[in-house]
Design an enzyme around this catalytic site. Structure first.
Site, PDB file in Angstrom:
ATOM      1  N   ASN A 147     -14.070   5.888   4.322  1.00  0.00           N
ATOM      2  CA  ASN A 147     -14.282   4.977   5.449  1.00  0.00           C
ATOM      3  C   ASN A 147     -13.452   5.318   6.678  1.00  0.00           C
ATOM      4  O   ASN A 147     -13.886   5.064   7.812  1.00  0.00           O
ATOM      5  CB  ASN A 147     -14.024   3.534   5.021  1.00  0.00           C
ATOM      6  CG  ASN A 147     -15.107   3.003   4.106  1.00  0.00           C
ATOM      7  OD1 ASN A 147     -16.256   3.436   4.177  1.00  0.00           O
ATOM      8  ND2 ASN A 147     -14.753   2.086   3.226  1.00  0.00           N
ATOM      9  N   ASN A 154     -10.308   1.344   7.740  1.00  0.00           N
ATOM     10  CA  ASN A 154     -11.697   1.316   8.210  1.00  0.00           C
ATOM     11  C   ASN A 154     -11.853   1.386   9.722  1.00  0.00           C
ATOM     12  O   ASN A 154     -12.965   1.595  10.216  1.00  0.00           O
ATOM     13  CB  ASN A 154     -12.398   0.052   7.693  1.00  0.00           C
ATOM     14  CG  ASN A 154     -12.569   0.078   6.191  1.00  0.00           C
ATOM     15  OD1 ASN A 154     -12.148   1.021   5.518  1.00  0.00           O
ATOM     16  ND2 ASN A 154     -13.199  -0.947   5.648  1.00  0.00           N
ATOM     17  N   ASP A 161      -7.233  11.217   1.817  1.00  0.00           N
ATOM     18  CA  ASP A 161      -7.394  11.393   0.380  1.00  0.00           C
ATOM     19  C   ASP A 161      -8.835  11.787   0.065  1.00  0.00           C
ATOM     20  O   ASP A 161      -9.747  11.486   0.826  1.00  0.00           O
ATOM     21  CB  ASP A 161      -7.027  10.109  -0.366  1.00  0.00           C
ATOM     22  CG  ASP A 161      -7.872   8.915   0.092  1.00  0.00           C
ATOM     23  OD1 ASP A 161      -7.802   8.566   1.282  1.00  0.00           O
ATOM     24  OD2 ASP A 161      -8.615   8.345  -0.734  1.00  0.00           O
ATOM     25  N   TYR A 203       0.800  -1.228   0.000  1.00  0.00           N
ATOM     26  CA  TYR A 203       0.000   0.000   0.000  1.00  0.00           C
ATOM     27  C   TYR A 203       0.834   1.281   0.000  1.00  0.00           C
ATOM     28  O   TYR A 203       0.279   2.380  -0.070  1.00  0.00           O
ATOM     29  CB  TYR A 203      -0.912   0.025   1.230  1.00  0.00           C
ATOM     30  CG  TYR A 203      -1.937  -1.073   1.261  1.00  0.00           C
ATOM     31  CD1 TYR A 203      -3.001  -1.089   0.356  1.00  0.00           C
ATOM     32  CD2 TYR A 203      -1.864  -2.104   2.198  1.00  0.00           C
ATOM     33  CE1 TYR A 203      -3.956  -2.087   0.389  1.00  0.00           C
ATOM     34  CE2 TYR A 203      -2.819  -3.109   2.231  1.00  0.00           C
ATOM     35  CZ  TYR A 203      -3.851  -3.098   1.325  1.00  0.00           C
ATOM     36  OH  TYR A 203      -4.796  -4.102   1.354  1.00  0.00           O
ATOM     37  N   HIS A 224      -4.687   5.957  -1.681  1.00  0.00           N
ATOM     38  CA  HIS A 224      -5.396   5.942  -0.396  1.00  0.00           C
ATOM     39  C   HIS A 224      -4.455   6.220   0.774  1.00  0.00           C
ATOM     40  O   HIS A 224      -4.914   6.540   1.877  1.00  0.00           O
ATOM     41  CB  HIS A 224      -6.058   4.574  -0.223  1.00  0.00           C
ATOM     42  CG  HIS A 224      -7.382   4.596   0.490  1.00  0.00           C
ATOM     43  ND1 HIS A 224      -8.218   5.695   0.517  1.00  0.00           N
ATOM     44  CD2 HIS A 224      -8.028   3.632   1.213  1.00  0.00           C
ATOM     45  CE1 HIS A 224      -9.312   5.406   1.201  1.00  0.00           C
ATOM     46  NE2 HIS A 224      -9.213   4.178   1.644  1.00  0.00           N
TER      47      HIS A 224
END
Length: 208
Positions: A133, A87, A112, A36, A41
């Protein structure tokens, strides 16, 4: 740009008696894991990492994330990267707000935003989660939407049904080239937030 700043990090807690109004929790949102690192994100992580690297700050693995501490002109900035995945970001935010007794108005959440063009900046005192989220979970656990947030535009250049792939996709070459300048601006925003307040920071940087 930041070589004039005082560097300080301690694994102890010498800040217990500091006026809470002089403490600031800067939270970069993102997902943990090497896959990631350069995804859209994870811009919150990227901005926090940029400051940590530039200032050679020490990072400590702590409960619900990793934390770096930065002192300047009587202010203490805590840079937090939650390890809860996006989340559940609110768990880390609430824990460290409570632990360090940081007022709600002294937190800044970096996230973001699909609704803004790439690199566009929007700083707000409050607002909806906009379908994000991480912000949704923070609002839920803090039981309010009235906390400062710093939205970084990632644009919405994806085809129908491909939003998740786009958000979790890596920056393209053009975006990567421009990110360093944008991260420099983001770092200035964070410093201004702590030193001159949210209203002045909004006036100086929104739309920049």
């Amino acid at each position: 740009m930041f070589n004039w700043l005082t560097r300080f990090f301690s694994t102890s807690n010498p800040n217990e008696n500091l006026n809470p109004m002089n403490k600031f929790l800067i939270v970069g949102l993102g997902n943990i894991g090497t896959e990631y690192i350069n995804t859209r994100h994870n811009i919150g992580f990227k901005i926090v990492d940029y400051i940590i690297e530039k200032e050679n700050l020490s990072v400590q693995a702590v409960k619900l994330g990793s934390l770096a501490e930065w002192k300047h002109k009587g202010k203490v900035f805590y840079f937090l990267k939650p390890n809860t995945y996006m989340n559940l970001s609110g768990k880390a935010v609430k824990y460290w707000m409570d632990k360090e007794k940081i007022p709600l108005e002294n937190i800044l959440i970096i996230a973001d935003d699909l609704n803004l063009p790439f690199g566009a900046i929007r700083i707000r005192k409050k607002g909806s989660d906009g379908g994000h989220n991480g912000l949704k979970n923070i609002s839920l656990l803090l039981n309010t939407t009235e906390y400062p947030r710093f939205r970084f535009g990632i644009s919405d250049q994806f085809k129908k049904g491909q939003q998740i792939d786009y958000v979790l996709g890596v920056w393209n070459a053009t975006e990567m080239e421009k990110l360093k300048e944008r991260c420099t601006t983001a770092a200035a925003i964070i410093l201004n937030f702590g030193l001159v307040g949210l209203d002045n920071t909004m006036t100086a940087f929104n739309g920049k």
